[in-house]
Scaffold this active site. Structure first.
Site, PDB file in Angstrom:
ATOM      1  N   ARG A 122       0.823  -1.238   0.000  1.00 29.61           N
ATOM      2  CA  ARG A 122       0.000   0.000   0.000  1.00 29.61           C
ATOM      3  C   ARG A 122       0.842   1.265   0.000  1.00 29.61           C
ATOM      4  NH1 ARG A 122      -3.205  -2.978   3.653  1.00 29.61           N
ATOM      5  NH2 ARG A 122      -4.973  -3.887   2.546  1.00 29.61           N
ATOM      6  N   LYS A 144       3.155  11.587 -11.142  1.00 25.55           N
ATOM      7  CA  LYS A 144       2.328  10.757 -12.043  1.00 25.55           C
ATOM      8  C   LYS A 144       3.087   9.462 -12.283  1.00 25.55           C
ATOM      9  CE  LYS A 144      -0.488  13.961 -14.726  1.00 25.55           C
ATOM     10  NZ  LYS A 144      -0.728  14.531 -16.063  1.00 25.55           N
ATOM     11  N   GLU A 186      10.413  19.264 -24.175  1.00 27.11           N
ATOM     12  CA  GLU A 186       9.670  19.547 -22.929  1.00 27.11           C
ATOM     13  C   GLU A 186      10.205  20.811 -22.256  1.00 27.11           C
ATOM     14  OE1 GLU A 186       7.024  17.957 -21.702  1.00 27.11           O
ATOM     15  OE2 GLU A 186       7.021  15.998 -22.687  1.00 27.11           O
ATOM     16  N   LYS A 228       7.497  23.250 -13.118  1.00 27.64           N
ATOM     17  CA  LYS A 228       6.645  22.074 -12.921  1.00 27.64           C
ATOM     18  C   LYS A 228       6.207  21.994 -11.462  1.00 27.64           C
ATOM     19  CE  LYS A 228       5.450  17.528 -13.856  1.00 27.64           C
ATOM     20  NZ  LYS A 228       5.494  16.371 -14.686  1.00 27.64           N
ATOM     21  N   GLU A 238      -4.426  17.375 -11.286  1.00 28.25           N
ATOM     22  CA  GLU A 238      -4.875  17.873 -12.590  1.00 28.25           C
ATOM     23  C   GLU A 238      -6.376  18.118 -12.674  1.00 28.25           C
ATOM     24  OE1 GLU A 238      -2.615  16.265 -15.893  1.00 28.25           O
ATOM     25  OE2 GLU A 238      -4.247  16.723 -17.259  1.00 28.25           O
ATOM     26  N   ARG A 242      -2.791  22.099 -13.917  1.00 28.23           N
ATOM     27  CA  ARG A 242      -1.768  21.121 -14.317  1.00 28.23           C
ATOM     28  C   ARG A 242      -1.906  20.772 -15.800  1.00 28.23           C
ATOM     29  NH1 ARG A 242       0.933  16.147 -10.907  1.00 28.23           N
ATOM     30  NH2 ARG A 242       2.295  15.464 -12.583  1.00 28.23           N
ATOM     31  N   ASN A 246       0.306  20.110 -20.487  1.00 26.67           N
ATOM     32  CA  ASN A 246      -0.004  19.345 -21.696  1.00 26.67           C
ATOM     33  C   ASN A 246       0.018  20.215 -22.952  1.00 26.67           C
ATOM     34  OD1 ASN A 246      -0.370  16.953 -20.250  1.00 26.67           O
ATOM     35  ND2 ASN A 246      -2.461  17.536 -19.723  1.00 26.67           N
ATOM     36  N   HIS A 249       0.335  18.647 -26.350  1.00 28.96           N
ATOM     37  CA  HIS A 249       0.124  17.204 -26.208  1.00 28.96           C
ATOM     38  C   HIS A 249      -1.111  16.681 -26.935  1.00 28.96           C
ATOM     39  CE1 HIS A 249       3.369  17.549 -23.359  1.00 28.96           C
ATOM     40  NE2 HIS A 249       3.326  16.266 -23.062  1.00 28.96           N
ATOM     41  N   HIS A 253      -0.264  13.518 -29.048  1.00 34.77           N
ATOM     42  CA  HIS A 253      -0.822  12.175 -28.841  1.00 34.77           C
ATOM     43  C   HIS A 253      -1.431  11.629 -30.121  1.00 34.77           C
ATOM     44  CE1 HIS A 253      -0.994  12.962 -24.235  1.00 34.77           C
ATOM     45  NE2 HIS A 253       0.177  12.488 -24.619  1.00 34.77           N
ATOM     46  N   HIS A 267       8.319  10.859 -28.211  1.00 36.83           N
ATOM     47  CA  HIS A 267       7.327  11.686 -27.517  1.00 36.83           C
ATOM     48  C   HIS A 267       7.720  13.169 -27.505  1.00 36.83           C
ATOM     49  CE1 HIS A 267       4.265  12.932 -24.699  1.00 36.83           C
ATOM     50  NE2 HIS A 267       5.212  13.454 -23.936  1.00 36.83           N
TER      51      HIS A 267
HETATM   52  N1  GLY Z   1       3.609  15.333 -17.846  1.00 35.65           N
HETATM   53  C1  GLY Z   1       2.520  16.100 -17.465  1.00 35.65           C
HETATM   54  C2  GLY Z   1       2.273  16.131 -16.002  1.00 35.65           C
HETATM   55  O1  GLY Z   1       3.092  15.674 -15.231  1.00 35.65           O
HETATM   56  O2  GLY Z   1       1.236  16.594 -15.590  1.00 35.65           O
END
Ligand code: GLY
Length: 370
Positions: A122, A144, A186, A228, A238, A242, A246, A249, A253, A267
């Protein structure tokens, strides 16, 4: 010099340490986190060959013993089979809740190991040691974690913040030019989304970046991580801001799907093309002047990065199919495509209010230019 960016999330705060030769200091950096002098490292075959011995020696020098698991390199690792293998290996190694797991590698390893750490007993703590530029400025920070599903990328996962991130600038020297420039996509994204002065700095320091000048790289990574961290602290899961991360993106994508997630488009390359397209779309919608996307493209071109659909080798589907692929993006809410657009460099915002015919025309023009 080693710099620190603190990520002040309540109850889950951590430091991102940025600088040269951090790998050789890893034992001293990690020791304060340990309840007992033993860690588990998960890496991939490519990174293990380059950096695992240095990490093991650095840990041993501080009296920390380590065990390691080496997974196959590549995006295909980021799925259930290698995830299951990792979790079961960590259990076999008797990793306990108070222990620390180290993710040594790029985005695939960081995401998979972070998710394994999130579910193991956990939740155990983990340390990110990102070895690609993309992982240093994006995926290793912000919590993430996850793996891909047959239905799409990153569809299975959890938010689980690392306990420490060690971004060693020196390891970037071992990156092939293409991977380095993809990761730089990025970095460019951060200036474009929220810091015009950072974009100007990138513009003025393009030669230093290309030459991988350590001070220039340290600054680029630090400013990206600061941005960030600020956004993640405002909106960890998000619900709002957040999504600014993107930028580029939605296009990216669709292009990644259209090229079969293959080597035809990395990417970060898709992010750079996507950013250029997002700015072109913003100009067509009258949000900014035409000089703004021209300036973005000029900078990307000068860095030798991919900029337009013409830079992608091989066939691409037609504009309608690309639009359909955008509709399958994770960020679609109630069937509405969400875009990150901009009123200028450093002035991005999230909107669902984009006429589809303008996007269609933009894609058609780009495809005609190939
Ligand atoms: N890569 C986008 C984020 O971490 O929200």
């Amino acid at each position: 010099m080693i710099e620190t960016v603190h990520v002040p999330l309540e109850g889950r705060a951590y430091d991102v340490r940025i600088g040269p030769d951090l790998l050789t200091r890893a034992g001293a950096e990690i020791a304060p986190l340990l309840a007992r002098p033993r860690v588990a490292i998960v890496t991939d075959a490519h990174v293990a060959g380059l950096h695992l011995p240095a990490l093991e020696s650095a840990l041993a020098a501080e009296g920390i013993s380590s065990v390691s698991l080496t997974l196959p390199a590549g995006e295909a690792t980021k799925g259930w089979p290698q995830f299951e293998r990792t979790v079961e290996w960590l259990l076999e190694q008797k990793i306990e809740r108070r222990d620390v797991v180290i993710a040594l590698g790029g985005g695939v390893i960081g995401d998979l190991v972070g998710f394994a750490a999130a579910v193991l007993r956990r939740g155990v703590r983990f340390v990110q040691i990102p070895t690609s530029l993309l992982a240093q400025v994006d995926s290793s920070v912000g919590g993430k974690t996850g793996i891909n599903a047959p239905q799409g990328k990153n569809l299975i996962g959890a938010f689980h913040q690392p306990a420490l991130v060690l971004a060693d600038i020196s390891v970037l020297n071992s990156l092939p030019v293409r991977d380095f420039l993809a990761g730089y996509g990025e970095v460019v994204k951060y200036g474009l989304l929220g810091d015009a002065a950072f974009f100007d700095w990138q513009d003025q320091n393009a030669d230093r970046i290309t030459a991988r000048d350590p001070d220039a790289l340290a600054h680029a990574v630090k400013r990206s991580v600061e941005m960030k961290a600020e956004i993640v602290v405002r909106d960890e899961t998000e619900q709002g801001d957040r999504a600014l991360l993107n930028l580029g993106h939605t296009f990216c994508h669709a292009l990644e799907a259209a090229t079969g997630y293959s080597d035809r488009l990395l990417h970060g390359e898709g992010v750079a093309i996507g950013c250029a397209l997002a700015f072109e779309l913003s100009a067509r919608l009258g949000l900014c002047s035409q000089e703004v996307p021209s300036r973005v493209r000029e900078m990307l071109n000068r860095m030798g990065m991919k900029v337009t659909l013409a830079d992608i080798d091989g066939d691409l589907p037609d504009a309608q199919r690309l639009l359909d692929l955008m509709g399958q993006d994770k960020k679609v809410v109630d069937g509405q495509l969400r875009f990150i657009l901009a009123r200028g460099i450093g002035e991005a915002f999230v909107t669902s209010d984009v006429p589809v015919d303008v996007v269609h025309a933009l894609l058609q023009d780009q495809l005609a230019g190939r």
